[in-house]
Design a protein around this motif. Sequence first.
Motif, short mmCIF file in Angstrom:
data_model
loop_
_atom_site.label_atom_id
_atom_site.label_comp_id
_atom_site.label_asym_id
_atom_site.label_seq_id
_atom_site.Cartn_x
_atom_site.Cartn_y
_atom_site.Cartn_z
N UNK A 116 81.79 103.98 89.36
CA UNK A 116 81.04 104.21 90.60
C UNK A 116 82.02 104.33 91.76
N UNK A 117 81.56 104.97 92.83
CA UNK A 117 82.38 105.15 94.02
C UNK A 117 81.59 104.61 95.21
N UNK A 118 82.22 103.74 95.99
CA UNK A 118 81.61 103.19 97.19
C UNK A 118 82.57 103.44 98.34
N UNK A 119 82.27 104.43 99.18
CA UNK A 119 83.13 104.89 100.27
C UNK A 119 84.47 105.34 99.70
N UNK A 120 85.56 104.65 99.98
CA UNK A 120 86.86 105.06 99.46
C UNK A 120 87.37 104.14 98.35
N UNK A 121 86.51 103.29 97.82
CA UNK A 121 86.89 102.40 96.73
C UNK A 121 86.09 102.79 95.48
N UNK A 122 86.81 103.06 94.40
CA UNK A 122 86.18 103.45 93.15
C UNK A 122 86.35 102.34 92.12
N UNK A 123 85.31 102.07 91.36
CA UNK A 123 85.39 101.13 90.24
C UNK A 123 85.73 101.96 89.00
N UNK A 124 86.85 101.63 88.36
CA UNK A 124 87.37 102.43 87.25
C UNK A 124 87.53 101.55 86.02
N UNK A 125 87.11 102.10 84.86
CA UNK A 125 87.26 101.42 83.58
C UNK A 125 88.47 102.02 82.88
N UNK A 126 89.44 101.17 82.55
CA UNK A 126 90.64 101.64 81.87
C UNK A 126 90.80 100.88 80.55
N UNK A 127 91.50 101.49 79.60
CA UNK A 127 91.74 100.85 78.31
C UNK A 127 92.80 99.79 78.46
N UNK A 128 92.70 98.80 77.61
CA UNK A 128 93.74 97.76 77.59
C UNK A 128 95.03 98.34 77.04
N UNK A 129 96.14 97.78 77.45
CA UNK A 129 97.43 98.20 76.92
C UNK A 129 98.08 97.02 76.22
N UNK A 130 99.22 97.23 75.63
CA UNK A 130 99.86 96.22 74.80
C UNK A 130 100.19 94.94 75.57
N UNK A 131 100.41 95.05 76.88
CA UNK A 131 100.76 93.87 77.66
C UNK A 131 99.57 92.93 77.80
N UNK A 132 98.35 93.42 77.59
CA UNK A 132 97.14 92.62 77.76
C UNK A 132 96.64 92.01 76.46
N UNK A 133 97.28 92.30 75.35
CA UNK A 133 96.71 91.94 74.05
C UNK A 133 96.51 90.44 73.87
#
Length: 135
Positions: free
Chosen positions: A11-28
């Motif tokens: 979703x986008x609210x004014x100039x801030x967007x909520x973005x879903x990203x995949x996890x990477x190896x550093x987050x495992x």
Amino acid sequence: MEKLIEGVVLEVNQEIATVKISRHSECSNCGACPGDNAIILEAVDTIGSKAGQRVLIQSKETNMLLAAFLVYIFPLLAVGLGIAVGYYMTSLITVSPTLSMTLGGVIFGLAAIVIIKRLDLSLQSEKPMIIKTIK
């Protein structure tokens, strides 16, 4: 150092967007982020993206060694320096060494906490930025 991440705009609210990203190896092994396979973050939207679009996000990498130093080692060094300054001040003024060393440690320790808090607030203001859409 900057890192590029792919994600989907939720979703986008004014100039801030909520973005879903995949996890990477550093987050495992961390588990601190919401979701099993994805991280949801807020990014500055300067290109006018819409919900459902795939985007490329530019994010600054943090130096974990510096962060660990600031959180764990810096306060210990500050308290140690405060105790040393308190001990030195005992020879200049007639106060109990224990009292002046304790006050020095407490004052320098509180100053270290204030410094870390200000650095944390300045680093939090740097949000990731959406730089382009991906087809």
